[in-house]
Design an enzyme around this catalytic site. Sequence first.
Site, PDB file in Angstrom:
ATOM      1  N   CYS A   1       0.816  -1.213   0.000  1.00 20.26           N
ATOM      2  CA  CYS A   1       0.000   0.000   0.000  1.00 20.26           C
ATOM      3  C   CYS A   1       0.849   1.263   0.000  1.00 20.26           C
ATOM      4  O   CYS A   1       0.497   2.250  -0.637  1.00 20.26           O
ATOM      5  CB  CYS A   1      -0.904   0.009   1.228  1.00 20.26           C
ATOM      6  SG  CYS A   1      -0.004  -0.188   2.777  1.00 20.26           S
TER       7      CYS A   1
ATOM      8  N   HIS B   1      -1.995   0.507   7.002  1.00 18.39           N
ATOM      9  CA  HIS B   1      -2.414   0.742   5.628  1.00 18.39           C
ATOM     10  C   HIS B   1      -2.057   2.175   5.247  1.00 18.39           C
ATOM     11  O   HIS B   1      -1.878   3.031   6.126  1.00 18.39           O
ATOM     12  CB  HIS B   1      -3.926   0.489   5.505  1.00 18.39           C
ATOM     13  CG  HIS B   1      -4.391   0.295   4.090  1.00 18.39           C
ATOM     14  ND1 HIS B   1      -3.633  -0.357   3.139  1.00 18.39           N
ATOM     15  CD2 HIS B   1      -5.537   0.689   3.454  1.00 18.39           C
ATOM     16  CE1 HIS B   1      -4.309  -0.370   1.993  1.00 18.39           C
ATOM     17  NE2 HIS B   1      -5.461   0.257   2.163  1.00 18.39           N
TER      18      HIS B   1
ATOM     19  N   ASN C   1      -8.332   3.973  -2.585  1.00 18.96           N
ATOM     20  CA  ASN C   1      -7.631   2.784  -2.089  1.00 18.96           C
ATOM     21  C   ASN C   1      -6.940   2.092  -3.260  1.00 18.96           C
ATOM     22  O   ASN C   1      -7.102   2.480  -4.425  1.00 18.96           O
ATOM     23  CB  ASN C   1      -8.632   1.846  -1.388  1.00 18.96           C
ATOM     24  CG  ASN C   1      -7.955   0.832  -0.484  1.00 18.96           C
ATOM     25  OD1 ASN C   1      -6.727   0.831  -0.325  1.00 18.96           O
ATOM     26  ND2 ASN C   1      -8.742  -0.061   0.104  1.00 18.96           N
TER      27      ASN C   1
END
Length: 380
Positions: free
Chosen positions: A170, A327, A347
């Site tokens: 991420c 994240h 995302n």
Amino acid sequence: MQSLVFFVVGLSLIGSIASSSSSIQDFVDQLLSNYDNKLDIIEKNPFLVDRIYRYYQQTYPRTEQSRNLDLTILMKRKQIFKENLKMILAHNQNPQSTFKLKLNHMSDWTDEESAAIRAKIPVEPIKTMSRIDTVQQRTLTVPDTYDWRNQTRVPNAVTPIKDQRHCGSCYAFAMVGALEKTYAQIYNTSGPLSPQQLIDCSYESGCEGGSFVGTFRYIKDNGDRLNLEKDYPSTPNGAKQDKCQNSSGQLLNYNQTFALQYRQLPTNNEAYMKQTVYQQGPIYVYYNAGKREGNNTILREASTKFDHYATGVYDVPGCPTHENMNHAMVIIGYGTENGTDYWLVKNSWGAAWGDNGYIKIKRNSNMCGIATWPYYAGLF
Ligand SMILES: *[C@@H]1O[C@H](CO)[C@@H](O)[C@H](O)[C@H]1NC(C)=O
Ligand SMILES: *[C@@H]1O[C@H](CO)[C@@H](O)[C@H](O)[C@H]1NC(C)=O
Ligand SMILES: *[C@@H]1O[C@H](CO)[C@@H](O)[C@H](O)[C@H]1NC(C)=O
Ligand SMILES: *[C@@H]1O[C@H](CO)[C@@H](O)[C@H](O)[C@H]1NC(C)=O
Ligand SMILES: *[C@@H]1O[C@H](CO)[C@@H](O)[C@H](O)[C@H]1NC(C)=O
Ligand SMILES: CC(=O)N[C@H]1CO[C@H](CO)[C@@H](O)[C@@H]1O
């Protein structure tokens, strides 16, 4: 008796809906639309769960490598699926909630698989003081709603949704998401940049995680250069490659007047973050995406709800703001929906996740630590 009748209705519905292209959540919602006691129906009809799960497996077929014919694993997946199905039905029945959940490709993932796409984020204490943005209050008045996808100041500032797959990368995806506005500003065209180059070349921890500062330092050391995604594509499963394939790339600065730089924003100051998003562009945020291992109820809730988010403003009261930061994502706008302020967040879990790959997260309450360590990068 009711459940017997239900079987017949359910099976005929499966026949008619399975051939259409409706989503698995629409399929379940239609199937159960006439029942108030949805959880009971699920609990008392294992055969029905089997049929729903089979439809689910057809919708999200597993690839050869991850297909596992071990019966205990199959049973475990079905059990996980059932728990998620019940959790989603219960949540969506709550009229107080500001958001909805849906089944998706992650609904039968084991705890280990969910953990694998979460990352270890090295905590960056306020050691880089000189990089902290010290303009404590920007005086600018900013609009109440903003979306970097729709504006005309820098066309193509936001590129299509990417998918990090089964890799805790991420940090690399959030970095390119935060820099793509700068690319668009320089080259006046859409430039999806290469997360794979950051995963392979930046000396961060590949699929085990990494940091904003570490990946930014790599780009600086690489002469402000990063490849476009088309010139340095992602591996099929998102994995790190043994060595850096190509360290050239597009120059991310224009001239001597402006340098490529970053700033860390003051912690927990969402009014300031809002001004920065409008004025500077998309910003990089760390985030607590929950955790399923162990017995921490709130982290488990934050994990399963985040994975199954569908629409509305995500709000898990009590989600920890300074722990389990695992994240990274990109804030690309903000607004208010039905009286609830939100951040519009990009995302990197593919377009099938969330609201076409995006999520609205409650604003002004440091939801899951979204305002704990924000950064921005650009030319200034
Ligand atoms: C940017 O690109 C658009 C469309 O390709 C074009 O219409 C516009 O003139 C360009 N702007 C500049 C400053 O070159
Ligand atoms: C590296 O990428 C650049 C584009 O940034 C390309 O022109 C070059 O041919 C690539 N080199 C290799 C060895 O693949
Ligand atoms: C650098 O770019 C900026 C923005 O386009 C421009 O205002 C400035 O004059 C340029 N400086 C030089 C030295 O070219
Ligand atoms: C979680 O709780 C269960 C039952 O209360 C217990 O058996 C288990 O060992 C606990 N797991 C952890 C990781 O604490
Ligand atoms: C806003 O609230 C109304 C009434 O509760 C509801 O019908 C509507 O779906 C909500 N809108 C969104 C975008 O959630
Ligand atoms: C306010 C607004 O028009 N938002 C739109 C911005 O663009 C995205 C897709 O590019 C739409 O989904 C939004 O509705």
